[in-house]
Design a protein around this motif. Structure first.
Motif, PDB file in Angstrom:
ATOM      1  N   LEU A  81       0.833  -1.212   0.000  1.00 39.03           N
ATOM      2  CA  LEU A  81       0.000   0.000   0.000  1.00 39.03           C
ATOM      3  C   LEU A  81       0.866   1.260   0.000  1.00 39.03           C
ATOM      4  O   LEU A  81       0.534   2.257  -0.646  1.00 39.03           O
ATOM      5  CB  LEU A  81      -0.924  -0.010   1.223  1.00 39.03           C
ATOM      6  N   PHE A  82       1.983   1.207   0.709  1.00 34.87           N
ATOM      7  CA  PHE A  82       2.932   2.338   0.709  1.00 34.87           C
ATOM      8  C   PHE A  82       3.456   2.591  -0.702  1.00 34.87           C
ATOM      9  O   PHE A  82       3.470   3.725  -1.182  1.00 34.87           O
ATOM     10  CB  PHE A  82       4.079   2.039   1.673  1.00 34.87           C
ATOM     11  N   TYR A  83       3.890   1.525  -1.390  1.00 36.92           N
ATOM     12  CA  TYR A  83       4.425   1.673  -2.744  1.00 36.92           C
ATOM     13  C   TYR A  83       3.347   2.150  -3.712  1.00 36.92           C
ATOM     14  O   TYR A  83       3.653   2.832  -4.701  1.00 36.92           O
ATOM     15  CB  TYR A  83       4.998   0.349  -3.240  1.00 36.92           C
ATOM     16  N   GLU A  84       2.085   1.801  -3.437  1.00 36.51           N
ATOM     17  CA  GLU A  84       0.987   2.197  -4.321  1.00 36.51           C
ATOM     18  C   GLU A  84       0.366   3.529  -3.889  1.00 36.51           C
ATOM     19  O   GLU A  84      -0.716   3.892  -4.338  1.00 36.51           O
ATOM     20  CB  GLU A  84      -0.061   1.085  -4.386  1.00 36.51           C
ATOM     21  N   LYS A  85       1.066   4.240  -2.990  1.00 40.15           N
ATOM     22  CA  LYS A  85       0.681   5.594  -2.565  1.00 40.15           C
ATOM     23  C   LYS A  85      -0.622   5.639  -1.773  1.00 40.15           C
ATOM     24  O   LYS A  85      -1.254   6.695  -1.662  1.00 40.15           O
ATOM     25  CB  LYS A  85       0.572   6.545  -3.771  1.00 40.15           C
ATOM     26  N   GLU A  86      -1.009   4.518  -1.186  1.00 43.01           N
ATOM     27  CA  GLU A  86      -2.180   4.509  -0.303  1.00 43.01           C
ATOM     28  C   GLU A  86      -1.665   4.601   1.135  1.00 43.01           C
ATOM     29  O   GLU A  86      -1.730   3.652   1.920  1.00 43.01           O
ATOM     30  CB  GLU A  86      -3.016   3.242  -0.540  1.00 43.01           C
ATOM     31  N   LYS A  87      -1.146   5.782   1.465  1.00 46.48           N
ATOM     32  CA  LYS A  87      -0.369   5.978   2.685  1.00 46.48           C
ATOM     33  C   LYS A  87      -1.193   5.768   3.956  1.00 46.48           C
ATOM     34  O   LYS A  87      -0.694   5.203   4.932  1.00 46.48           O
ATOM     35  CB  LYS A  87       0.250   7.376   2.685  1.00 46.48           C
ATOM     36  N   ARG A  88      -2.429   6.258   3.963  1.00 43.31           N
ATOM     37  CA  ARG A  88      -3.225   6.132   5.193  1.00 43.31           C
ATOM     38  C   ARG A  88      -3.541   4.674   5.500  1.00 43.31           C
ATOM     39  O   ARG A  88      -3.480   4.243   6.665  1.00 43.31           O
ATOM     40  CB  ARG A  88      -4.531   6.942   5.064  1.00 43.31           C
ATOM     41  N   LYS A  89      -3.868   3.896   4.478  1.00 39.41           N
ATOM     42  CA  LYS A  89      -4.138   2.470   4.689  1.00 39.41           C
ATOM     43  C   LYS A  89      -2.878   1.757   5.174  1.00 39.41           C
ATOM     44  O   LYS A  89      -2.939   0.890   6.047  1.00 39.41           O
ATOM     45  CB  LYS A  89      -4.643   1.822   3.395  1.00 39.41           C
ATOM     46  N   ALA A  90      -1.748   2.119   4.589  1.00 35.08           N
ATOM     47  CA  ALA A  90      -0.476   1.527   5.004  1.00 35.08           C
ATOM     48  C   ALA A  90      -0.199   1.859   6.462  1.00 35.08           C
ATOM     49  O   ALA A  90       0.193   0.986   7.255  1.00 35.08           O
ATOM     50  CB  ALA A  90       0.658   2.037   4.120  1.00 35.08           C
ATOM     51  N   GLU A  91      -0.417   3.109   6.832  1.00 29.42           N
ATOM     52  CA  GLU A  91      -0.148   3.543   8.207  1.00 29.42           C
ATOM     53  C   GLU A  91      -0.993   2.758   9.210  1.00 29.42           C
ATOM     54  O   GLU A  91      -0.505   2.360  10.274  1.00 29.42           O
ATOM     55  CB  GLU A  91      -0.435   5.039   8.341  1.00 29.42           C
TER      56      GLU A  91
END
Length: 261
Positions: free
Chosen positions: A170-180
């Motif tokens: 998710l971080f690599y796919e720019k979905e930062k909030r989900k990754a966090e």
């Protein structure tokens, strides 16, 4: 004939006792003895081959384990659960033997078996992990999303690893909030302090992206405190050096650089 059957049952019970005691080598001696006596009993052979494969697997002799699981798969005397288990375990063996293509072939075959989806959670996870390690994150994502839904709270090691891999996807796919959120769950759910380090490692990547260098220094220091033997010290060193440089913390940088050289 009855005496022969009794002898086999006695050795089977003995093999099972050794297995329960984790004395896999002595369990194998008895299972191989039984195997030799069942050459004319094809309907009973697969069950013994599976037991032999399990013992080799637990001894980390994966080549021998795979050979026995594959031998069992050739038998027509297997129920659906046995077929599924042999396919997934063979896939795990080839993964350990660093043959991801063969591992994926067996694991994909296991997924196609008519078994409840929840029973396939380890297979889903391993397929996702293989794709992740091959940098095929788009291929990995659906498998890891599905396996995450099926792991129970008691399966903490798998949950933590699943959240780690999926969080970075998710971080690599720019979905930062989900990754966090996933990285935060690793931190909040880990009872062992060292296990929290992987969650903080994900947070460190998010802080680096935000250029929040003060928080990044604290995060990296936390990781090192929690797990002094963390697996990726190189990245932590880069984050710290970059932070000291950006914040013009020359004293810290001059002390830190020689340690890392």
């Amino acid at each position: 004939m009855k005496q022969d059957n009794k002898n086999i049952l006695d050795r089977l019970r003995l093999a099972q006792e050794f297995f329960m005691q984790k004395d896999y080598q002595r369990a194998l001696e008895n299972y191989h003895s039984i195997e030799a006596d069942l050459k004319d009993s094809p309907e009973n052979q697969p069950a013994i081959w599976i037991e032999i494969g399990w013992n080799y697997y637990l001894l980390k002799q994966f080549e021998h384990a795979a050979a026995y699981f594959e031998m069992a798969l050739e038998s027509p005397h297997m129920n659906q659960k046995q077929v599924f288990d042999c396919l997934r375990l063979t896939g795990f063996c080839y993964e350990f033997m660093e043959n991801p293509d063969k591992a994926l072939a067996f694991l994909q075959d296991a997924l196609n078996q008519p078994i409840e989806d929840v029973e396939k959670r380890f297979v889903l996870f391993e397929i996702g992990k293989i794709f992740y390690r091959q940098n095929l994150t788009k291929e990995a994502r659906p498998y890891l999303e599905k396996s995450l839904d099926y792991f129970s709270e008691e399966e903490k090691d798998y949950l933590r690893a699943n959240r780690y891999y999926l969080g970075f996807i998710l971080f690599y796919e720019k979905e930062k909030r989900k990754a966090e959120k996933l990285f935060e769950r690793i931190i909040s759910d880990s009872k062992n302090e060292a296990d929290k380090a992987s969650g903080y490692f994900g947070v460190a990547h998010l802080l680096y992206e935000k250029q929040d260098y003060d928080a990044l220094i604290t995060c990296c220091q936390t990781i090192i405190r929690l797990n002094p033997e963390f697996f990726d010290m190189e990245t932590l060193a880069f984050f710290l050096c970059r932070s000291y440089l950006e914040l013009e913390m020359w004293d810290e940088l001059s002390i830190f650089l020689p340690i890392m050289m």
